[in-house]
Every structure is written in structure tokens, then in C-alpha cells.
Design a protein around this motif. Structure first.
Motif, PDB file in Angstrom:
ATOM      1  N   VAL A 631       0.883  -1.165   0.000  1.00  0.00           N
ATOM      2  CA  VAL A 631       0.000   0.000   0.000  1.00  0.00           C
ATOM      3  C   VAL A 631       0.920   1.215   0.000  1.00  0.00           C
ATOM      4  O   VAL A 631       1.596   1.483   0.989  1.00  0.00           O
ATOM      5  N   LEU A 632       0.955   1.916  -1.119  1.00  0.00           N
ATOM      6  CA  LEU A 632       1.934   2.995  -1.260  1.00  0.00           C
ATOM      7  C   LEU A 632       1.323   4.336  -0.885  1.00  0.00           C
ATOM      8  O   LEU A 632       0.266   4.708  -1.414  1.00  0.00           O
ATOM      9  N   PRO A 633       1.970   5.056   0.029  1.00  0.00           N
ATOM     10  CA  PRO A 633       1.430   6.359   0.427  1.00  0.00           C
ATOM     11  C   PRO A 633       1.652   7.417  -0.644  1.00  0.00           C
ATOM     12  O   PRO A 633       2.553   7.299  -1.475  1.00  0.00           O
ATOM     13  N   ASN A 634       0.808   8.440  -0.572  1.00  0.00           N
ATOM     14  CA  ASN A 634       0.942   9.640  -1.393  1.00  0.00           C
ATOM     15  C   ASN A 634       0.976   9.376  -2.899  1.00  0.00           C
ATOM     16  O   ASN A 634       1.844   9.866  -3.615  1.00  0.00           O
ATOM     17  N   TYR A 635       0.015   8.623  -3.347  1.00  0.00           N
ATOM     18  CA  TYR A 635      -0.128   8.374  -4.783  1.00  0.00           C
ATOM     19  C   TYR A 635      -0.340   9.700  -5.508  1.00  0.00           C
ATOM     20  O   TYR A 635      -1.207  10.486  -5.143  1.00  0.00           O
ATOM     21  N   ASN A 636       0.469   9.935  -6.517  1.00  0.00           N
ATOM     22  CA  ASN A 636       0.318  11.160  -7.315  1.00  0.00           C
ATOM     23  C   ASN A 636       0.803  10.896  -8.737  1.00  0.00           C
ATOM     24  O   ASN A 636       1.107   9.749  -9.094  1.00  0.00           O
ATOM     25  N   VAL A 637       0.859  11.917  -9.552  1.00  0.00           N
ATOM     26  CA  VAL A 637       1.193  11.723 -10.966  1.00  0.00           C
ATOM     27  C   VAL A 637       2.570  11.073 -11.110  1.00  0.00           C
ATOM     28  O   VAL A 637       2.755  10.126 -11.880  1.00  0.00           O
ATOM     29  N   SER A 638       3.540  11.561 -10.343  1.00  0.00           N
ATOM     30  CA  SER A 638       4.899  11.022 -10.495  1.00  0.00           C
ATOM     31  C   SER A 638       4.986   9.559 -10.087  1.00  0.00           C
ATOM     32  O   SER A 638       5.706   8.779 -10.717  1.00  0.00           O
ATOM     33  N   LEU A 639       4.262   9.210  -9.052  1.00  0.00           N
ATOM     34  CA  LEU A 639       4.264   7.799  -8.648  1.00  0.00           C
ATOM     35  C   LEU A 639       3.541   6.957  -9.712  1.00  0.00           C
ATOM     36  O   LEU A 639       3.977   5.855 -10.052  1.00  0.00           O
ATOM     37  N   ALA A 640       2.482   7.500 -10.257  1.00  0.00           N
ATOM     38  CA  ALA A 640       1.769   6.793 -11.333  1.00  0.00           C
ATOM     39  C   ALA A 640       2.713   6.495 -12.487  1.00  0.00           C
ATOM     40  O   ALA A 640       2.644   5.434 -13.114  1.00  0.00           O
ATOM     41  N   GLU A 641       3.608   7.421 -12.754  1.00  0.00           N
ATOM     42  CA  GLU A 641       4.534   7.241 -13.878  1.00  0.00           C
ATOM     43  C   GLU A 641       5.500   6.080 -13.655  1.00  0.00           C
ATOM     44  O   GLU A 641       6.074   5.562 -14.612  1.00  0.00           O
ATOM     45  N   VAL A 642       5.664   5.692 -12.404  1.00  0.00           N
ATOM     46  CA  VAL A 642       6.530   4.541 -12.114  1.00  0.00           C
ATOM     47  C   VAL A 642       5.703   3.251 -12.023  1.00  0.00           C
ATOM     48  O   VAL A 642       6.156   2.175 -12.440  1.00  0.00           O
ATOM     49  N   ILE A 643       4.499   3.370 -11.497  1.00  0.00           N
ATOM     50  CA  ILE A 643       3.684   2.159 -11.305  1.00  0.00           C
ATOM     51  C   ILE A 643       3.120   1.650 -12.639  1.00  0.00           C
ATOM     52  O   ILE A 643       3.179   0.449 -12.934  1.00  0.00           O
ATOM     53  N   ILE A 644       2.570   2.547 -13.417  1.00  0.00           N
ATOM     54  CA  ILE A 644       1.819   2.128 -14.615  1.00  0.00           C
ATOM     55  C   ILE A 644       2.645   1.277 -15.593  1.00  0.00           C
ATOM     56  O   ILE A 644       2.179   0.231 -16.044  1.00  0.00           O
ATOM     57  N   PRO A 645       3.867   1.683 -15.895  1.00  0.00           N
ATOM     58  CA  PRO A 645       4.640   0.856 -16.846  1.00  0.00           C
ATOM     59  C   PRO A 645       4.979  -0.531 -16.304  1.00  0.00           C
ATOM     60  O   PRO A 645       5.328  -1.431 -17.076  1.00  0.00           O
ATOM     61  N   ALA A 646       4.835  -0.701 -14.979  1.00  0.00           N
ATOM     62  CA  ALA A 646       5.247  -1.959 -14.355  1.00  0.00           C
ATOM     63  C   ALA A 646       4.083  -2.906 -14.085  1.00  0.00           C
ATOM     64  O   ALA A 646       4.281  -4.006 -13.573  1.00  0.00           O
ATOM     65  N   ALA A 647       2.882  -2.477 -14.422  1.00  0.00           N
ATOM     66  CA  ALA A 647       1.713  -3.285 -14.038  1.00  0.00           C
ATOM     67  C   ALA A 647       1.475  -4.442 -14.997  1.00  0.00           C
ATOM     68  O   ALA A 647       1.630  -4.300 -16.208  1.00  0.00           O
ATOM     69  N   ASP A 648       1.094  -5.579 -14.443  1.00  0.00           N
ATOM     70  CA  ASP A 648       0.638  -6.702 -15.262  1.00  0.00           C
ATOM     71  C   ASP A 648      -0.881  -6.732 -15.335  1.00  0.00           C
ATOM     72  O   ASP A 648      -1.460  -7.089 -16.350  1.00  0.00           O
ATOM     73  N   LEU A 649      -1.503  -6.410 -14.209  1.00  0.00           N
ATOM     74  CA  LEU A 649      -2.952  -6.501 -14.123  1.00  0.00           C
ATOM     75  C   LEU A 649      -3.511  -5.177 -13.619  1.00  0.00           C
ATOM     76  O   LEU A 649      -3.011  -4.610 -12.646  1.00  0.00           O
ATOM     77  N   SER A 650      -4.545  -4.684 -14.302  1.00  0.00           N
ATOM     78  CA  SER A 650      -5.128  -3.389 -13.994  1.00  0.00           C
ATOM     79  C   SER A 650      -6.517  -3.605 -13.377  1.00  0.00           C
ATOM     80  O   SER A 650      -7.386  -4.205 -14.006  1.00  0.00           O
ATOM     81  N   GLU A 651      -6.696  -3.123 -12.166  1.00  0.00           N
ATOM     82  CA  GLU A 651      -7.965  -3.330 -11.448  1.00  0.00           C
ATOM     83  C   GLU A 651      -8.921  -2.175 -11.755  1.00  0.00           C
ATOM     84  O   GLU A 651      -8.688  -1.039 -11.340  1.00  0.00           O
ATOM     85  N   GLN A 652     -10.008  -2.480 -12.463  1.00  0.00           N
ATOM     86  CA  GLN A 652     -11.011  -1.453 -12.819  1.00  0.00           C
ATOM     87  C   GLN A 652     -12.371  -2.028 -12.437  1.00  0.00           C
ATOM     88  O   GLN A 652     -13.152  -2.427 -13.282  1.00  0.00           O
ATOM     89  N   ILE A 653     -12.614  -2.078 -11.128  1.00  0.00           N
ATOM     90  CA  ILE A 653     -13.649  -2.962 -10.602  1.00  0.00           C
ATOM     91  C   ILE A 653     -14.823  -2.224  -9.954  1.00  0.00           C
ATOM     92  O   ILE A 653     -15.466  -2.745  -9.057  1.00  0.00           O
ATOM     93  N   SER A 654     -15.087  -1.008 -10.451  1.00  0.00           N
ATOM     94  CA  SER A 654     -16.180  -0.209  -9.891  1.00  0.00           C
ATOM     95  C   SER A 654     -17.538  -0.893 -10.083  1.00  0.00           C
ATOM     96  O   SER A 654     -17.711  -1.721 -10.983  1.00  0.00           O
ATOM     97  N   THR A 655     -18.488  -0.504  -9.255  1.00  0.00           N
ATOM     98  CA  THR A 655     -19.865  -0.975  -9.417  1.00  0.00           C
ATOM     99  C   THR A 655     -20.369  -0.461 -10.762  1.00  0.00           C
ATOM    100  O   THR A 655     -20.335   0.754 -11.006  1.00  0.00           O
ATOM    101  N   ALA A 656     -20.825  -1.360 -11.606  1.00  0.00           N
ATOM    102  CA  ALA A 656     -21.174  -0.945 -12.972  1.00  0.00           C
ATOM    103  C   ALA A 656     -22.204   0.181 -12.962  1.00  0.00           C
ATOM    104  O   ALA A 656     -23.183   0.146 -12.204  1.00  0.00           O
TER     105      ALA A 656
END
Ligand code: GL7
Length: 818
Positions: A631-656
Motif C-alpha cells: 500500500v503505497l502512500p501519497n499516490y500522485n502523478v509522479s508515482l503513477a509514472e513509475v507504477i503504470i509501466p510496471a503493471a501486469d494486471l489493472s484493477e477497474q472494478i467499480s460498481t457498474a
């Protein structure tokens, strides 16, 4: 000061930024360090170098900025104004360098100067002037409008403090003020002379000859700060103009001279409060008046500025719609409807009907949510107090609009189309709708739901007004800049046409079955995962196996986004591994990032739950590397730039039916993550493009959700019939994760048992099963990489360039230059 840069004109081809030599650039940085920062190289800190570097790059941007401004004036084309309370732009140095195409020279110059380019980038603070997708969308749009050469201004607020910085204290979210302005910003230009007065409160009087006077009791000054935004190859540069609130008089000298120093500064403090902080989206009652003032403050200053610019080259105010298209990003600037009318009527003496017509042709409105609690309403008493003249104007619009409709004999309910409800609340969505030329949703599903629900009656009245413009993301920041490995591979395989024409990325789809390409693609992903693993360890001290499946959920913490569903699945998986550690498990790292609005108690408790689960799972020797939770603190644009290229699975699980679009879903897919998601928001369109084999769709559809809610859902029966789910919920309340406080998650569990509005329990089984399919599929690395490549190469349509072309044609009536 001599910091002119030698430009190698010969290397530049038409429409492209002329090349800059590394040597010239190196000298420019040296000169900046000395003359602009005032430091000697031997004494300069990393911050000083970063500032010198940014200023040298900025000069390059400014050259093109002036050219663009001149060209826009000369071209006399319709100008786009994007009004947004939020611009989540993040860092700008690498963005400018990449867009100008000077990365090689800049890197060489840095090496020669003995400074590390990457380290310089990290010196820059994130401009976190937004909450999430809505603000980031505005930033992507600025990038795309520049890339397409559309003359445009972004208008917003220069908050002293952007979105709070998130820390975890014992697993609980703690908010700290964000301080992006603590070190001076290289990118902005203060325009002290570009200031407008903005008034609040007071009385209205009429002079008996048709003129109206608004005698306000508070006036502040809006001062412009400009940031140039360069498009791809520096072909065009637009301006992001943010307003800071300042007092009209700097000091009450009378009081000061009487020794009353505190009250002498009172007006300054009051005035500056308006642009002090960005509000988290779920606003509290206390902040209401301030929030209303913020909205009016930037809208009024922006409209005054728009009219000033228009009148520089035009003299007929009635022709405003030919030159001006104003986009309201959500209802936050919806007061523009009344403010533009006020200016046209009170200052330019047009009649209300004339003013209303012009207003309706200039303005358009983007809706970003259907959730009733997120649709802005203002109490009429508060509104009348802060904006008495606007209240009158809105009453006029409401009355005339209803009168217009009554004559048309359509099956609409007048109650549904009133702007002012029961005389006590102004519905800003309705005001924006009625005052707009076009109204758009942000994904196909969302737009359809707008027509069927919130704006049903309006849609009957104005069947051509609602259009869909599915969101997009800029491929410059969200692939080219943040994923250098994948970028290099694509450049090698298909050239660079995809960078400003992302649908060309599909040319690489044929390589999905090419073993050599696949290996390189997998190697790029692996390198990104190693980089993220290092970042995780640096931030939270957790070691993760970079060959494990990286399962990512990064977004604002909100019940409808259902991080809780993911945490429950984590618990269930944990329990299953403990029961049978010898079975074949696919090692997984669950990565979470996101902030909860400070007043949103249940969301904050879910963060605590995620942290508590992480602590137990990560320290359980039976589990080992089979499962880790970061659980990474302080998620922001710069952190997204490191996480996104490294992801295998993307969780998009909102209530439809609840996520208007999502844009993280697009960024992750573009970087090769496979989506596990519901048929919600833009997931639907992603699924259409990547095809059913390359996405994991589960759970209820929006229709199912509506039906189930209408019939009345009983979570009890679901939980009782599913031992996996029941086991996970029980563990939440029996102290497995909170031995120090067994009752900590009772409320979370109670909600699941009793109402479960977000249908977490209803979707659990389908989600859990789908995750197990993911486990199995991930073991076949070749096939997974193939599908990952198909994600990257099939989602080119989600470029914000495509979105902006859509707005240009359907909404603004402008023609892109490129
Ligand atoms: C949002 C939506 O929640 C999100 O689905 C959408 O992608 C985004 C941009 O259109 O707008 N609406 C909203 O109020 N916020 C969003 O991110 C904060």
C-alpha cells in the motif's frame, strides 16, 4: 547576461523544432546557474542545478510560445478556453524535454556537467492541483490541444497548496499540507499586470433607466500566472493561466500605524484565502462558502480575460461565439453561465434574451459523474449572499427556460427541469445544461446513462445537445515519457508516427506472435517491474519479487471504486494459501495507491484495513513470496509514472454504472497491463477494442445493478451461501488483522451485511473466480506477453488527441492545425 543558445537551424525540418546542440545547451545551463540562480557550480545543490536546467529548457519553450501566440493572433481562428477547477499536471521538465525532442542533447549536456538527469527530474515538485481523473484529464487535454495546434488557454486556480500529502501513521491516513510552491517554480511567469477585480456580496440597485449596479462589499484581485504547455515537437505552445487571489490594497496602513498589526493584515489574509487550498472532492459543509467563492473567482477572472482578448481584435460583442468556445470542465465553473450574461447585460448593455443567446453559443459543459451526491447544488441563501446579481440572473434563466418549455407540450416534468429546486437549491448541472451549446459525457456508457437518468427530461427537450466524447490520455506522458523501454522498442519496430497519431501503434500488433519482439517487450516490462520493486522498497521498506504478477489498483479511495472488493479478495487468497501452501500458486504483488478525502471516514478506514491486511500477509512466513501487499502512500502523478509501466494486471472494478469513464484504465492498458474489470465507464470501450480474450470482464452490468437495486438486494443470503466470502468478512471482524482492536472493521463489515450499496458481495464470487483464471493464465508467460502486446497496440484510440479532435468537431467548431 549572455545565454543565447546556438540553434542548429539546418537540422530542423518544417514543422519541427530546430535542433539544439548538446554543447550549446550545456553552456546555457551553466549561464542559468550563474546568472539566474546565482550559484557557483562548486556550491550548487541538486535543486540549484535542477532549476538551472529547467530554466534553460524553458527558454526553448518560450521561443516557440511566442511564435504560437503570434500565429494565433494573425490566424484569427476561434480560440478554445478550457475552464477547470483542477489541472493535475505533475512535473514538467521531462515533459518539455521530450515534447521538444531535445532529450539526447539534454542528457549529454547533463553528463558533461556531471549531473544525473534522472535525479534532476526528481527534484521538481509535483503540481498536484487536482484530485484525480478530472484534473488529470484537463492536463492531458492541454497537451493535446498544443499537439494539435489548437489555439487554447487553460484557466484555473493557482492553489498555494494542492491536494494534501498523504502519510500513513500506524496504517491510518494522515493529511499534511502539500507545498509545491516551497521552492520557486521554473515554469510559471507571474503577470502582475494581468489582474482583474472580482467582487462578492453587497447590494443591487437600479437607476430607473435600465442600468443595474452591483455594489459589492468585498473585492479581490485575481493575478495571472502563466505556464507554457508545449505540444509534440514543440509545434505549438499554449498557455495555462492560473489565478492567484490577492488583496486590492496590500495593507490597512491606518490600522497598522495604530499598532494593530494583525487586523491591518486581515483583508490580505481574507483575500488570499480564496486561492489557498484545493478542495478534496467530497466537500464538507464548512468549506461551502469558500468553495463557491473559489468557483466564482476563477470563472469571473477568466471571462474578463477572454473578453479583453476578444476585444483586442474585434469590436462587435455580438459576434463573440464566432471567435470563442468556452468549455466548462464539470459544474465547478458553471457560474460562467450567469457571469457571462451579467457582463454582457450589465457592462455591454445587451438585453437578457440577447445575452442568453450569446452565452448559450459560447459555452459547453462536460459532465463527469452521475452520482447524486457529487452533483453540485448551492443553497439559495448562501448564493444570494455571495453573488446577489447572479442569483437574479439565474432566476431569470429559470423562469424563461420554463416558459419556453411549457409551450412545447412535451412529456417532461417541470420539477425535473427546474434549475432552482423548491426555491431553496440551485442545481448547477441544470444551469450548465441550459446555458450550454453542447453537453458531453465522458464514455459511451456514461453518456447513454446521462440521457436515461439525470438529464432524461433535458434530453427530450434538447435531443441534439448531449454528445459523447470518450476520455483519452496523452501518449506523450503516458507512454513516451514514463516507459522508455517500451518507447524504444516501438520506435525501433514501427517508427515514431504513433506518438502523435496513437492509432498507428496498431502497426505493432502483428509482432505479438513474433518471438523476438515478444522477448524484448517482456524484458521492457520486467525492467519496469524491477524499477517499481526498488521504489516500493524505498518507500515502505517492503521487498517484493519482481517476477511475481504485479496487480495494481491506483485511484482515489472511494466506495464505488471498490478497493474493498480487492482487499476482500486479498484476504480470501491469503486464507486459501494458508490452507494449502503446497499447491501451485502464482506469486502476486497487490499494489494499492490512492488518497481518501479527509472527511470520508469509511474510505479512510478501508485504507487502514488494506494496511492491516498488508502487515499480516507480508509478515506471515507461511505465505512468503506467494502474496505480498504494497500500500503505497501519497499516490500522485509522479508515482503513477513509475507504477503504470510496471503493471501486469489493472484493477477497474467499480460498481457498474458508477465510474463515468476512468482514465487510469487506459494508461494501464496502453502500457501492457491486462484489465480485470466490470463493464463500467470506458472499460466497455476498452473491451471492444482489445477483444474478449485480452481482458477479464466479470460481475454485474449497469442494467443488472439498476435492476437489483430496484428490487432490493439482500447481501445476507449471498454472504451465507459463499464460504470464501464469509471467511474473508469474518476475518475482518475477528481480529485477524486488528488484534489490538477487534471492533475496528465492524462498521465496514456491517455495511456489507446489511445494505452493501456498492454490491461488493454480489460481485465477489465472480471476481474471485476470475482472479483464479488470471493466476492460471499468468503462468503461460508467452501467451500473457502476447495478450499484453495486444493491449498496448489495440488501445490507440484512447489518445486524448482523438478526444480533442472530437470536441473540436462536435462541440467547439474549430479545426485543428495539425
Ligand atoms: C471523474 C470520474 O470519476 C472518472 O470516471 C472520469 O474518468 C474523470 C474524468 O472524466 O472524472 N469525475 C470526478 O468527479 N472525478 C473524476 O475523476 C474526480
Amino acid at each position: 547576461m549572455n545565454d543565447t543558445i546556438r540553434i542548429d537551424e539546418a537540422a530542423g525540418s518544417a514543422g519541427q523544432a530546430p535542433a539544439l546542440t548538446a554543447e550549446a545547451f550545456r553552456e546555457a545551463v551553466r549561464a542559468k546557474l550563474k546568472y539566474a540562480v546565482g550559484k557557483d557550480p562548486s556550491r550548487a545543490t541538486a535543486k540549484d542545478w535542477s532549476m538551472a536546467l529547467s530554466l534553460a529548457v524553458r527558454d526553448q519553450v518560450v521561443e516557440r510560445w511566442f511564435e504560437s501566440t503570434k500565429a494565433s493572433h494573425a490566424g484569427q481562428k476561434k480560440h478554445v478556453y478550457y475552464l477547470s477547477m483542477e489541472f493535475l499536471i505533475g512535473r514538467l521538465l521531462n515533459d518539455a524535454v521530450c515534447n521538444l525532442g531535445i532529450e539526447a542533447q539534454v542528457r549529454t549536456a547533463c553528463a558533461e556537467l556531471g549531473i544525473d538527469y534522472q535525479a534532476q527530474l526528481e527534484q521538481e515538485s509535483d503540481a498536484a492541483l487536482g484530485n484525480g481523473g478530472l484534473g488529470r484529464l484537463a492536463a492531458c487535454f492541454m497537451d493535446s490541444m498544443s499537439t494539435l495546434g489548437i489555439p487554447a488557454h487553460g484557466y484555473g486556480i493557482r492553489y498555494d497548496h494542492g491536494l494534501f500529502r498523504q502519510r500513513f501513521h500506524d496504517g491510518w491516513q494522515v493529511e499534511e499540507p502539500e507545498d509545491w510552491l516551497v521552492s520557486s517554480r521554473a515554469w510559471e511567469f507571474e503577470r502582475a499586470e494581468m489582474a482583474y477585480l472580482v467582487k462578492f456580496g453587497g447590494q443591487i440597485s437600479f437607476d430607473g433607466h435600465g442600468a443595474t449596479y452591483w455594489r459589492a462589499d468585498e473585492t479581490v484581485k485575481a493575478v495571472a500566472y502563466d505556464t507554457p504547455i508545449a505540444g509534440w515537437k514543440g509545434r505549438h505552445v499554449n498557455t495555462l493561466r492560473l489565478w492567484a487571489s490577492r488583496p486590492v490594497e496590500v495593507l490597512d496602513l491606518g490600522r497598522f500605524n495604530h499598532g494593530d498589526y494583525m487586523s491591518a493584515a486581515e483583508k490580505t489574509i481574507r483575500a488570499e484565502t480564496i486561492s489557498r487550498v484545493l478542495y478534496p472532492d467530497d466537500t464538507t459543509a464548512e468549506g461551502k462558502e469558500l468553495r463557491l467563492k473559489q468557483e466564482y473567482f476563477f470563472t469571473s477572472a477568466s471571462l474578463q480575460d477572454i473578453l479583453r482578448r476578444y476585444l483586442e481584435d474585434n469590436d462587435d460583442i455580438r459576434k463573440l461565439p464566432e471567435q470563442v468556445a468556452i468549455q466548462m470542465n464539470d459544474t465547478h465553473p458553471a457560474i460562467a453561465v450567469a457571469e457571462l450574461m451579467r457582463i454582457l447585460a450589465d457592462d455591454y448593455r445587451l438585453t437578457f434574451p440577447e445575452a442568453f443567446e450569446i452565452t448559450r453559443q459560447c459555452l459547453s459543459y462536460t459532465n463527469h459523474t452521475l452520482m447524486p451526491e457529487a452533483l453540485e447544488r448551492w443553497n439559495t441563501n448562501l448564493f444570494r449572499k455571495v453573488l446577489p446579481r447572479h442569483m437574479q440572473i439565474i432566476e431569470w434563466i429559470d423562469y424563461h427556460h420554463l416558459a419556453e418549455v411549457q409551450g412545447r407540450n412535451l412529456p417532461v416534468s417541470l420539477d425535473n427541469i427546474r434549475i432552482i429546486e423548491w426555491g431553496s437549491e440551485i442545481k448547477m448541472g441544470s444551469l450548465a445544461f441550459v446555458g450550454s451549446r453542447r453537453v458531453n459525457g465522458v464514455s459511451a456508457l456514461h453518456t447513454e446513462l446521462m440521457k436515461q437518468t439525470v438529464f432524461k427530461d433535458y434530453h427530450l427537450l434538447y435531443p441534439d445537445r448531449i454528445v459523447n466524447e470518450t476520455n483519452g490520455i496523452t501518449p506523450r506522458r503516458w507512454l513516451y515519457e514514463c516507459n522508455p523501454g517500451l518507447r524504444a522498442l516501438l520506435l525501433e519496430a514501427i517508427g515514431d508516427g504513433w506518438v502523435d497519431n496513437l492509432e498507428k501503434i496498431e502497426d505493432a500488433a502483428k509482432f505479438a506472435t513474433d518471438a523476438s519482439f515478444r522477448d524484448k517487450f517482456a524484458a521492457a516490462k520486467q525492467a519496469n517491474k524491477v524499477r517499481l520493486a526498488a521504489e516500493i522498497e524505498r518507500r515502505i521498506g517492503l521487498r517484493v519479487d519482481p517476477t511475481a504478477l504485479f496487480d495494481v489498483q491506483i485511484k482515489r479511495m472511494h466506495e464505488y471504486k471498490r478497493q474493498l472488493l480487492n482487499v476482500l479478495e486479498t484476504i480470501a487468497l491469503y486464507q486459501a494459501i494458508r490452507r494449502g501452501p503446497g499447491a501451485e500458486w502464482t506469486p502476486r504483488v497487490k499494489i494499492f495507491g490512492g488518497k481518501a478525502a479527509p472527511g470520508y471516514q469509511i474510505a479512510k478506514r478501508i485504507i487502514k484495513l488494506a494496511n492491516d491486511v498488508a502487515r499480516v500477509v507480508n509478515n506471515d512466513p507461511i505465505i512468503g513470496d506467494r502474496l505480498k501487499v504494497a500500500v503505497l502512500p501519497n499516490y500522485n502523478v509522479s508515482l503513477a509514472e513509475v507504477i503504470i509501466p510496471a503493471a501486469d494486471l489493472s484493477e477497474q472494478i467499480s460498481t457498474a454504472g458508477m465510474e463515468a469513464s476512468g482514465t487510469g484504465n487506459m494508461k494501464l492498458a496502453l502500457n501492457g497491463a491486462l484489465t480485470i474489470g466490470t463493464l463500467d465507464g470506458a472499460n466497455v470501450e476498452i473491451a471492444e477494442r482489445v477483444g474478449p480474450d485480452n481482458i477479464y470482464i466479470f460481475g454485474l452490468t449497469a442494467d443488472d445493478v439498476a435492476g437489483l437495486r430496484q428490487r432490493g438486494y439482500n447481501p445476507n443470503a449471498t454472504i451465507d451461501s459463499d464460504p470464501t466470502l464469509k471467511g474473508a468478512i469474518d476475518a475482518m471482524v475477528n481480529g485477524t488483522f486488528s488484534p489490538d482492536d477487534h471492533g475496528r472493521f465492524n462498521e465496514v463489515a456491517d455495511r456489507l451485511w446489511h445494505t452493501d450499496w456498492f454490491l461488493v458481495t454480489a460481485d465477489f464470487q465472480s471476481y474471485f473466480q476470475t482472479q483464479r483464471t488470471v493466476d492460471v493464465d499468468y503462468r503461460d508467460k508467452t501467451r500473457w506477453t502476447e495478450r499484453s502486446i495486444l493491449n498496448t497496440t489495440k488501445v490507440g484510440w484512447f489518445s486524448s488527441d482523438r478526444t480533442i479532435r472530437g470536441y473540436s468537431k462536435d462541440v467547439w467548431g474549430v479545426e485543428p492545425n495539425f
